[in-house]
Design a protein around this motif. Structure first.
Motif, PDB file in Angstrom:
ATOM      1  N   VAL A 143       0.836  -1.199   0.000  1.00 40.96           N
ATOM      2  CA  VAL A 143       0.000   0.000   0.000  1.00 40.96           C
ATOM      3  C   VAL A 143       0.874   1.254   0.000  1.00 40.96           C
ATOM      4  O   VAL A 143       0.648   2.191  -0.779  1.00 40.96           O
ATOM      5  CB  VAL A 143      -0.940   0.004   1.222  1.00 40.96           C
ATOM      6  CG1 VAL A 143      -1.679   1.343   1.327  1.00 40.96           C
ATOM      7  CG2 VAL A 143      -1.943  -1.140   1.138  1.00 40.96           C
ATOM      8  N   CYS A 144       1.888   1.257   0.836  1.00 41.52           N
ATOM      9  CA  CYS A 144       2.769   2.424   0.934  1.00 41.52           C
ATOM     10  C   CYS A 144       3.569   2.646  -0.347  1.00 41.52           C
ATOM     11  O   CYS A 144       3.778   3.790  -0.771  1.00 41.52           O
ATOM     12  CB  CYS A 144       3.715   2.266   2.124  1.00 41.52           C
ATOM     13  SG  CYS A 144       2.878   2.387   3.729  1.00 41.52           S
ATOM     14  N   ARG A 145       3.998   1.554  -0.982  1.00 39.37           N
ATOM     15  CA  ARG A 145       4.735   1.679  -2.249  1.00 39.37           C
ATOM     16  C   ARG A 145       3.872   2.353  -3.306  1.00 39.37           C
ATOM     17  O   ARG A 145       4.345   3.224  -4.052  1.00 39.37           O
ATOM     18  CB  ARG A 145       5.191   0.297  -2.744  1.00 39.37           C
ATOM     19  CG  ARG A 145       6.477  -0.208  -2.109  1.00 39.37           C
ATOM     20  CD  ARG A 145       7.081  -1.345  -2.923  1.00 39.37           C
ATOM     21  NE  ARG A 145       6.161  -2.469  -3.093  1.00 39.37           N
ATOM     22  CZ  ARG A 145       6.053  -3.484  -2.234  1.00 39.37           C
ATOM     23  NH1 ARG A 145       6.809  -3.508  -1.134  1.00 39.37           N
ATOM     24  NH2 ARG A 145       5.224  -4.470  -2.460  1.00 39.37           N
ATOM     25  N   LYS A 146       2.616   1.962  -3.397  1.00 38.76           N
ATOM     26  CA  LYS A 146       1.719   2.566  -4.384  1.00 38.76           C
ATOM     27  C   LYS A 146       1.542   4.057  -4.120  1.00 38.76           C
ATOM     28  O   LYS A 146       1.528   4.869  -5.048  1.00 38.76           O
ATOM     29  CB  LYS A 146       0.350   1.868  -4.350  1.00 38.76           C
ATOM     30  CG  LYS A 146       0.300   0.559  -5.120  1.00 38.76           C
ATOM     31  CD  LYS A 146      -1.130   0.093  -5.272  1.00 38.76           C
ATOM     32  CE  LYS A 146      -1.213  -1.140  -6.157  1.00 38.76           C
ATOM     33  NZ  LYS A 146      -2.598  -1.569  -6.399  1.00 38.76           N
ATOM     34  N   LEU A 147       1.430   4.422  -2.852  1.00 43.52           N
ATOM     35  CA  LEU A 147       1.268   5.835  -2.509  1.00 43.52           C
ATOM     36  C   LEU A 147       2.499   6.650  -2.902  1.00 43.52           C
ATOM     37  O   LEU A 147       2.387   7.734  -3.483  1.00 43.52           O
ATOM     38  CB  LEU A 147       1.006   5.984  -1.014  1.00 43.52           C
ATOM     39  CG  LEU A 147      -0.343   5.490  -0.478  1.00 43.52           C
ATOM     40  CD1 LEU A 147      -0.394   5.625   1.035  1.00 43.52           C
ATOM     41  CD2 LEU A 147      -1.497   6.239  -1.119  1.00 43.52           C
TER      42      LEU A 147
END
Length: 319
Positions: A201-205
């Motif tokens: 999730v954090c990578r996508k953000l």
């Protein structure tokens, strides 16, 4: 069969009124009397019943909630409670019953059938957590409510350059989050069937921010965890300002969509037809465009499966 009862049980869902209307008017058109039970199984035990007519269900097809009201009933789960309900049905001459609700309501319908009252279950729940049917009454309306909320939250999210987590209902089923997330263009969809991969999730953000993206929408099914706690974790890991919105019971209310009204009308009418054919202990569903019926026990035993194709498509389109 001359007298049919109808009740709604468990959590309300948009389209229940359309189903009640279909039961009442189809039954009356075929010479049957209809008894409406107020407040679900609890009302059945305590005799909260009244005869319904054509006017009873006028001007309700477009209304959310349930005109018959609903309630949980721990007493009905006991043998003594079910015997009380049976006595009330005999007093009022009820020979068959239509129960509109979710999995718990269908279990109650099965219990009534075992007591000798032919009963048909109609799936009314926004969760869409019954595998035997493609859709449950209220699911489509709930998804559209969430999509509308996503559009509104995206506007303010873009203005502030924030990430927003939207927590939706569904208990242990992620269908609302999955369908609304795909329709609303969410960057991440977190559902119980898959679980949370916080690093993904954090990578996508971060990738989105690096390419100039002004907003990020994350759909979180309530069965995974809380939006506020997740938002704090994401903000700590990425440095991206993150807000949380919990939609809650707003998803259960509102005027049902045309799809839910049509689905509920077909299912309610079919339930009456089955009772008049002398059948019981069946659950109504829809497969493709066909209204189907299946043994209630069998329907409840089928485990809900993740729609992997839809989930993978949502992931691909969110890159």
């Amino acid at each position: 069969m001359k007298t049919i009862g109808v009740l709604t049980s468990g959590g309300d869902s948009p389209g229940m009124n359309a189903a009640i209307r279909a039961v009442v008017r189809n039954a009356i058109s075929k010479g049957c009397k209809v008894i409406g039970v107020k407040r679900g199984y609890d009302g059945l035990i305590h005799g909260q019943l009244e005869e319904m007519n054509l006017s009873s269900v006028a001007d309700i097809i477009h209304r959310g909630g349930t005109m018959l009201r609903t309630a949980r009933s721990d007493e009905f789960r006991t043998e003594e409670g079910r015997k009380k309900a049976l006595n009330v049905m005999r007093i009022f001459g009820i020979e068959g019953m239509v129960v509109i609700g979710g999995d718990g309501s269908l279990k109650g319908a099965e219990a009534l059938s075992k007591l000798g009252i032919p009963t048909i279950g109609v799936p009314g729940t926004i969760d869409n957590d019954l595998e035997y049917t493609d859709y449950t009454i209220g699911f489509d309306t709930a998804v559209n409510t969430v999509v509308d909320a996503i559009s509104k939250i995206r506007d303010t999210s873009t203005s502030h350059g924030r990430a927003n987590i939207i927590e939706v209902m569904g208990r242990h089923c992620g269908d609302i989050a999955l369908h609304a997330g795909l329709a609303g263009g969410a960057e991440s969809i977190i559902i119980p069937e898959v679980g949370l991969n916080i690093d993904q999730v954090c990578r996508k953000l971060i990738k989105g921010k690096n390419r100039g993206k002004l907003h990020s929408i994350i759909l979180l099914a309530e069965g995974v965890g809380g939006a506020i706690e997740l938002g704090a974790t994401i903000e700590e890991k990425t440095g991206i300002e993150t807000r949380a919105t919990i939609l809650g019971h707003i998803q259960r209310g509102g005027s049902p969509t045309a799809f839910d009204r049509v689905l509920a009308s077909k299912m309610g009418a079919k339930a009456v037809d089955l009772l008049l054919e002398g059948k019981g202990s069946l659950a109504i569903g829809i497969k493709g465009s066909d209204i189907i019926s299946i043994d209630i026990q069998e329907a409840l035993e089928i485990k809900k499966q993740l729609d992997k194709g839809t989930y993978e498509l949502a992931d691909i389109l969110s890159i």
